[in-house]
Design an enzyme around this catalytic site. Sequence first.
Site: not given
Length: 335
Positions: A122, A262, A292
């Site tokens: 990520c 994030h 996500n």
Amino acid sequence: MKQQPRSRPRSARNQRTVSIIGTGSYTPEKILTNEDLSRMVDTSDEWITTRTGIKERRVAAKDMAEKAALKAIEQAKISPEEIDLLLVATATSDMIFPATACFVQKKIGAKNAACLDISAACAGFLFGVEIAQQFITSGTYDTALVIGADKLTSITNWTDRNTCVLFGDGAGAAVLGHRGSAHGVISTNMGSDGEYTDILFMPGGGSKTPITAQNAHLNLQTIHMSGKEVYKQAVTVMLAAARKAIDEAGLTVDDIACVIPHQANLRIIESIGERLGIPREKVFVNVDRYGNTSAAAVAIALDEANRSGRIKSGDYVLMVVFGGGLTWASTIVEW
């Protein structure tokens, strides 16, 4: 009064500044809601929303990276042939090799670009921004295209309610180049801690554990996560990385116009904002709509913040991410 960023320690050897001159993003049209998931596994909209803040996510489409890239190129007002460096951050590459970046190069016509993939989960998009900055400031290249793209639904275990509710698909992109009128990327921090490789990972599919007829039923080719430990580490490393970026830029929290964290979990986002002392209205959130999306998450959010007017010329923007590895990164950009 808005502070001016101090010179970074490495600025003496940097010949020119690097700015983000164009952004783009793409998310698939197919939407998978919490209600849809409740018919697949033992879960509910209330259970998912209260624990993650996610209401829906997008599912798999072709050419996501290319579509995001072309939007960024259009906004930057350049041609694909002007791109010298093409980086794709992804945990779900089309193939083990060649690099997904090479496929993107072919599809968008960036025939003069050097291409490579970045594997930092990520955190990959911000790793890519820093890599691109180094090549541009050194004079090796003039224009870089950085893409974060992931198709996490292709490696999701749809029988595990603790993980399948979290992930979605999408892509975001940014074009970087020198722009003399602004400082551009002011400070960047990257870090990793291999002691935590076992809290967020995909155990199968690589050379260590190939997927075979004998182990296919074990779901080794899907995401495995220790949720509580990931939450703990995410808050710790993102908070430290954000503070370090602000300090190294010579700024204060009050100078930051927009924080783009994030987009993994609303609880993590809120915890970071509260501990930094950032007002909620300064924190950009879209995790409720996309879940996500790994390396794509902060790139998509950056594009949406840019195109919606949430960030304006001269604003200081803080981006901060974490991912499997563990990996983390933070970047402050003067827009």
